[in-house]
Design a protein around this motif. Structure first.
Motif, PDB file in Angstrom:
ATOM      1  N   MET A   1       1.018  -1.278  -0.090  1.00 55.57           N
ATOM      2  CA  MET A   1       0.186   0.187  -0.033  1.00 55.57           C
ATOM      3  C   MET A   1       0.794   1.400  -0.149  1.00 55.57           C
ATOM      4  SD  MET A   1      -3.045  -0.327   2.650  1.00 55.57           S
ATOM      5  CE  MET A   1      -4.066  -2.077   3.055  1.00 55.57           C
ATOM      6  N   PHE A   2      -0.038   1.968  -0.784  1.00 56.93           N
ATOM      7  CA  PHE A   2       1.271   3.452  -0.959  1.00 56.93           C
ATOM      8  C   PHE A   2       0.805   4.060  -0.625  1.00 56.93           C
ATOM      9  CE2 PHE A   2       3.020   1.012  -4.370  1.00 56.93           C
ATOM     10  CZ  PHE A   2       4.541   1.110  -3.923  1.00 56.93           C
ATOM     11  N   ASN A   3       1.461   5.703   0.258  1.00 59.17           N
ATOM     12  CA  ASN A   3      -0.042   6.655   0.640  1.00 59.17           C
ATOM     13  C   ASN A   3       0.008   7.584  -0.728  1.00 59.17           C
ATOM     14  OD1 ASN A   3      -0.733   9.069   2.022  1.00 59.17           O
ATOM     15  ND2 ASN A   3       0.751   8.674   3.388  1.00 59.17           N
ATOM     16  N   TRP A   4      -1.057   7.746  -1.524  1.00 59.61           N
ATOM     17  CA  TRP A   4      -1.051   9.017  -2.128  1.00 59.61           C
ATOM     18  C   TRP A   4      -1.347  10.358  -1.560  1.00 59.61           C
ATOM     19  CZ3 TRP A   4       0.743   8.193  -7.107  1.00 59.61           C
ATOM     20  CH2 TRP A   4       1.223   6.404  -6.941  1.00 59.61           C
ATOM     21  N   GLY A   5      -1.929  10.087  -0.523  1.00 60.43           N
ATOM     22  CA  GLY A   5      -1.698  11.772   0.199  1.00 60.43           C
ATOM     23  C   GLY A   5      -0.878  12.650  -0.109  1.00 60.43           C
ATOM     24  N   SER A   6       0.028  12.777  -0.170  1.00 66.25           N
ATOM     25  CA  SER A   6       0.824  14.150   0.118  1.00 66.25           C
ATOM     26  C   SER A   6       1.135  14.369  -1.482  1.00 66.25           C
ATOM     27  CB  SER A   6       1.717  13.730   0.932  1.00 66.25           C
ATOM     28  OG  SER A   6       3.111  12.600  -0.103  1.00 66.25           O
ATOM     29  N   VAL A   7       0.973  12.970  -2.698  1.00 64.68           N
ATOM     30  CA  VAL A   7       1.124  13.760  -3.510  1.00 64.68           C
ATOM     31  C   VAL A   7      -0.230  14.714  -4.594  1.00 64.68           C
ATOM     32  CG1 VAL A   7       0.786  12.507  -6.145  1.00 64.68           C
ATOM     33  CG2 VAL A   7       2.533  11.281  -4.506  1.00 64.68           C
ATOM     34  N   VAL A   8      -0.851  13.904  -3.959  1.00 69.18           N
ATOM     35  CA  VAL A   8      -2.443  14.672  -4.367  1.00 69.18           C
ATOM     36  C   VAL A   8      -2.491  16.019  -3.694  1.00 69.18           C
ATOM     37  CG1 VAL A   8      -4.850  14.024  -4.324  1.00 69.18           C
ATOM     38  CG2 VAL A   8      -3.506  12.249  -4.643  1.00 69.18           C
ATOM     39  N   VAL A   9      -2.562  15.687  -2.378  1.00 67.35           N
ATOM     40  CA  VAL A   9      -2.120  17.384  -2.346  1.00 67.35           C
ATOM     41  C   VAL A   9      -1.352  18.862  -3.126  1.00 67.35           C
ATOM     42  CG1 VAL A   9      -2.083  18.454  -0.009  1.00 67.35           C
ATOM     43  CG2 VAL A   9      -3.053  17.078   0.075  1.00 67.35           C
ATOM     44  N   THR A  10      -0.004  17.627  -2.723  1.00 64.81           N
ATOM     45  CA  THR A  10       1.006  18.513  -3.427  1.00 64.81           C
ATOM     46  C   THR A  10       0.577  19.552  -4.693  1.00 64.81           C
ATOM     47  OG1 THR A  10       2.110  16.886  -4.110  1.00 64.81           O
ATOM     48  CG2 THR A  10       2.070  18.051  -1.844  1.00 64.81           C
ATOM     49  N   VAL A  11       0.270  18.953  -5.817  1.00 66.31           N
ATOM     50  CA  VAL A  11      -0.256  18.654  -6.742  1.00 66.31           C
ATOM     51  C   VAL A  11      -0.948  19.148  -6.625  1.00 66.31           C
ATOM     52  CG1 VAL A  11      -0.899  17.000  -9.848  1.00 66.31           C
ATOM     53  CG2 VAL A  11       0.778  16.615  -8.802  1.00 66.31           C
ATOM     54  N   MET A  12      -2.684  19.062  -6.389  1.00 65.64           N
ATOM     55  CA  MET A  12      -3.406  20.053  -6.368  1.00 65.64           C
ATOM     56  C   MET A  12      -3.633  21.847  -6.735  1.00 65.64           C
ATOM     57  SD  MET A  12      -6.103  17.512  -5.573  1.00 65.64           S
ATOM     58  CE  MET A  12      -7.802  19.005  -5.861  1.00 65.64           C
ATOM     59  N   LEU A  13      -2.447  21.508  -4.575  1.00 62.26           N
ATOM     60  CA  LEU A  13      -1.837  23.039  -3.908  1.00 62.26           C
ATOM     61  C   LEU A  13      -0.857  23.716  -5.252  1.00 62.26           C
ATOM     62  CD1 LEU A  13      -1.754  22.027  -0.624  1.00 62.26           C
ATOM     63  CD2 LEU A  13      -3.381  24.038  -1.669  1.00 62.26           C
ATOM     64  N   PHE A  14      -0.582  22.862  -5.645  1.00 63.03           N
ATOM     65  CA  PHE A  14       0.324  23.481  -7.002  1.00 63.03           C
ATOM     66  C   PHE A  14       0.367  24.167  -7.980  1.00 63.03           C
ATOM     67  CE2 PHE A  14       3.531  23.803 -10.714  1.00 63.03           C
ATOM     68  CZ  PHE A  14       4.459  24.167  -9.940  1.00 63.03           C
TER      69      PHE A  14
END
Length: 69
Positions: A1-14
């Motif tokens: 299992m991978f934690n995709w929360g940091s990827v999704v949040v940083t890309v959306m905020l960027f």
């Protein structure tokens, strides 16, 4: 299992906080300008600080996680 929360949040905020794309604070002629596709040094600094604060809020304070199995 991978934690995709940091990827999704940083890309959306960027994407949302790119100066001049959706909005720019401070604008060149007004306090807030929408969709002007121009930027300034002050806007880059302010949007960077907003980005950092929101990333810290979502990832550290709220502990947002998305797991895909």
């Amino acid at each position: 299992m991978f934690n995709w929360g940091s990827v999704v949040v940083t890309v959306m905020l960027f994407v949302l906080l790119t100066p001049g794309l959706l909005f720019q604070v401070p604008g060149r002629s007004r306090c807030i300008e929408f969709g002007n596709f121009q930027t300034s040094a002050a806007a880059i600094v302010l949007h960077s600080l907003l980005y950092f604060a929101l990333v810290c809020l979502f990832l550290i304070a709220i502990k947002l996680h998305f797991y895909l199995g």
